[in-house]
Design an enzyme around this catalytic site. Sequence first.
Site, PDB file in Angstrom:
ATOM      1  N   VAL A 177       1.146  -0.747  -0.059  1.00 52.42           N
ATOM      2  CA  VAL A 177       0.294  -0.421  -0.297  1.00 52.42           C
ATOM      3  C   VAL A 177       0.565   1.085  -0.205  1.00 52.42           C
ATOM      4  O   VAL A 177       1.801   1.587   0.446  1.00 52.42           O
ATOM      5  CB  VAL A 177      -0.201   0.066   0.578  1.00 52.42           C
ATOM      6  CG1 VAL A 177      -1.259  -1.365   1.096  1.00 52.42           C
ATOM      7  CG2 VAL A 177      -0.136  -0.005   2.774  1.00 52.42           C
ATOM      8  N   GLU A 178      -0.164   2.382  -0.372  1.00 51.41           N
ATOM      9  CA  GLU A 178       0.804   3.663  -0.412  1.00 51.41           C
ATOM     10  C   GLU A 178       2.325   4.055  -1.287  1.00 51.41           C
ATOM     11  O   GLU A 178       2.960   4.580  -1.314  1.00 51.41           O
ATOM     12  CB  GLU A 178       1.541   4.187   0.857  1.00 51.41           C
ATOM     13  CG  GLU A 178       0.253   4.781   1.946  1.00 51.41           C
ATOM     14  CD  GLU A 178       0.342   5.827   3.279  1.00 51.41           C
ATOM     15  OE1 GLU A 178       1.537   5.330   3.776  1.00 51.41           O
ATOM     16  OE2 GLU A 178      -0.499   5.771   3.997  1.00 51.41           O
ATOM     17  N   GLY A 179       1.680   2.706  -2.555  1.00 52.31           N
ATOM     18  CA  GLY A 179       3.039   3.049  -3.240  1.00 52.31           C
ATOM     19  C   GLY A 179       3.178   1.999  -3.692  1.00 52.31           C
ATOM     20  O   GLY A 179       4.554   1.872  -2.235  1.00 52.31           O
TER      21      GLY A 179
END
Length: 831
Positions: free
Chosen positions: A439-441
Site C-alpha cells: 500500500v501507499e506505493g
Amino acid sequence: MDFNAWRRRRISEPAYRWARNAMPAMSATEREAIEAGDSWWDADLFTGNPDWRKLLAVPPAMLTSDEQRFLDGPVRELCGMLDEWDISWNRRDLPPQVWAFLKAQRFFGMIIPRRHGGLGFSPYAHSEVVRRISAYSITAGVTVMVPNSLGPGELLMQFGTQAQRDYWLPRLADGSEVPCFGLTSPEAGSDAASMVDTGIVCRQVVDGRELIGIRLNWHKRYITLGPVATVLGLAFKMSDPDGILGGAKDIGISVALVPTDAPGVEIGRRHLPAMQVFQNGPNSGRDVFVPLDALIGGVERAGQGWQMLMSALAAGRGISLPSLSAAATAMCAHTTGMYARVREQFGIPIGKFEGVQERLASLAGNAYLVEAARRLTCAALNQGVKPAVVSGIMKYHATERMRTSVNDAMDVHAGRAVMDGPSNYLGSLYRAVPIAITVEGANILTRNLIIFGQGAIRAHPYLMPEILALGNPDEERGIEVFHDVFWRHLRHAGMNTLRAIGRAWTGGMLAPAPASGPVAGHYRRLSRYASGFALLADATLAQLGGGLKRREMISARLGDILSELYLLSAVLKRWEDEGRKHDDLPLVRWCMAQGCASIEKSMDQALRNLPVKALSWGLRAAILPLRLAKGPDDALTRECAELLLKPSPTHVRLAADLQREPGEDPLGLLTRAFALADAVQPIRDRLRQSNVRDWREAHRRGAITDAQAAQLEAAEATVLKVLQVDDFAPEALTPQGEGAPVRAQEQEPQPQQSQQQPQPQQSQQSQQPQQPQQPQQPQQPAQPAQPAQPAQPQQPEPLRQPQQPQQPQQPQPAQQQEDDPPAAAKPADNP
C-alpha cells in the site's frame, strides 16, 4: 565577442537543443508528482558535500505535555482493550466498545486542528500513537492510521474551502463521520492517473430545483474503512462536455466528498487482506449526483486532484507505515531476544548459537535504524517540511526492514511462532507484512521509479531548473536560463569530481566531520560516499538522459545509495540526540558496516551496467578504486546479539516504550521469564562450575538454599509456560453453516422456492450494503408425502480459547520438552 557570449553560442545553445530533443516530454501528472512536497536533507546529500552541522542542528522530535498525557492516558487505556486474537478470529472486527472509545477520544482527529474539534497533534505525536497501538493490534493501528493519513481530513485542511472545513472537520474529529478515500480501481493501481472513474458536469433537478453538479460513475477497491465509512473522498476524472462551466471540456483528476448513503452508491462489502480484519472493501457508484460544492476546494480546485493527492502523500507516507514498521522491528527485536534467552537447547540458550546471533544482530540493528529514521523524518515534519523523497525512502526501507525483521523473528521462534492461537504474538504481524509492502506505493515501484527518479529531479541542486528551462515554450528565455544553470552545474560537477577522487583515494580522511568522538570516522565515510554518489548520479544522467526512466535497475541502485545515506545519517543523529550512549555504539557500528557495504555493492552494480564501458572504468577509478566495506564482522555481530539477550538500558532503548509489564498474558509471561532467567543465571553458573546439572539434586545436598531453589523453580515453571503453544478442539476449527467463507461465484444454489431469488454476483463487482448471502445445506431427498425442506444453517461458532495443556506436577527443564530432539539428533529449533 566576449567569452560568455561565445560559450553560449558554441556550447550552451547546441547543448540546449540536443537536450530538448532527447528529453522525453513530461506529462502534467509527472510534473505534479515531482513538484509535490519539499526537498530537505536529501538535497544536502545530492550536493556531494553534506553539511553535518545542519543535520545536528535539527531539533529532535519531542512531545508536548498534552501529547504525552494522551499517550499515558487514552492510548494506554485503548491498548489494554485490545485482544488481537479475539479481534481477528472471533469478531473479525474491533469490538463495539473500542470503536466507541476511538470516536469519543478523537483518535480519528489527531491531525485536525483544535479550533475544528481535533487534537491538533504534531506529526511526531501522530506517529507515536500509531506506533504504540500497532504494537498491540495491527487492526487497531490501521484503523487509527488511515483517517489521519491520506484522506478527506488532510485534503480538507490543505485545500478545502472555509465552509467545507467548518462543516466536515468537526464531524471527522469526533467520529460522527467516518471517512475513507477511494483512489485505487481495477484498472488503475500504481498508475493511479489511468483511472477510468468519471464525473460529468451536468444539470439535475433536486427537490424541485435545478442544480449544477457532477454525475459520478466509479468502481474502487482495496479501500480501508470503506465498509463502515459515512463519507467517501473520491478521486475521478472530471469533464464538462456541454461547456456548462465555460472552460475546458477535459478538466482532469478531481476530488469530491460523497456521502455513502447517496442514491447509487454501493458500499459495505469487505475484502479480507491477508487475513487481517481491519475494515477494507470495494465500493462503486452508478449515476451518483453531487453538487459542485462537493469538490474539495470548490470549482477552483477542479482538475487539481493529482497535485492535491501527491502533496498530501508527501507527508503522510512518511508517518503511517514507517510508524507501524518501527513498532514491528522493535517488537521483533525485543521479543526474539527474550525468547532466545529463555529457550534452551542442548543445555544452553539458543541465543548463544552463532546462527541465531546473526539474526539477533540484524534484529537489533534494524530496530535501531528504523526508529532513528522515523524520529529524524518526524523532526522534519514537525518543522513544516513535507519531504517527498524522504517519505518515499521511509515507506520503502522501513517496510522492507520490517519484512526482514519479522522473518528473522519467525526463524528464531520456529514452531513457537508457527502454531497460531492467542499466545502467538508474531503470527498476525507476519501476515500483515505483504500489506505494508503493497500500500501507499508498491515497494517495487517506489524503489525503481520514485526514490531516485523523483529525487534526482527534486533534490539535485541544478537538474530541476534545467528541465524547466528545456520545457519553456519561450525558446529564447529558455536558452538564457539554461545557459546560466548549465555552467553552474558544470562547475559543481568539476568540483565534486575532484572532491570524490580525493575522498575515495584517502578513505574519506580528508572529508569534514563534526567533533563526535568515536563516530567521527563514520561522518567522513558518509561524506566520501555522498561525493561519489553525486558524481555517479551526474554521469549516469548525462549518459542516459531520459532513457534512465527505462533503465529501472540502475535507477533503483542509485536510489538505494541515496536511501542508505539518509538512513545512516539518521543513525548518527539518533546517537547524538540520545546523549552519545557508549553502550549503543555496537549498534551504530553494525548499522554503518551494513549500510556502507550496501552502498559499495550498489555503486559496483551501477558501474558494471553503464552502457559506455570507458566511462564506467573511469568512474570506478574515481569513486570506488577498492571495495573496502565488507559488512559487520563476527565479533561485532556477537556483541550486538548479546545486547538483546540480557536486560540493559540499551535493550530498553531498543524496545522504545513498547515493552510489557510482567503478567500472565503471552508477552507478560515472556517478560517475566526473561527477568527470572537473568536473575537465576549466577546460581546456575555456580552449579555448572561445580559440575552439578540438576538443581534439585543440589538442593537435596544442601548446595543451594531453599530460597534459591524456589527461585530456580519459579523461573523453570515460567519458562515452561512461555514455551507452550495453543491447540484447539477439532470442531472449533471446522467451518459450520454460515460461518464458512465461500467465494461469491462458488455459492451453492438456493432452494427453488421462488423464481425471484437474486443470482450470485461476481466478487469483483461492488454490492449494495446487505448481509452476505450464505450457502444453504443441500436439500434432503424428497419424501412421497411431503415436499423437501431446506436445511437450516447453523449459527457460526467462534473459535474457542484453546485448551491449556496440563502442567506436570514437577516442571522439567525447558530443554526437555517433548518437541525437543534427542541428544543425538541435530537441532530442530534453530542452531
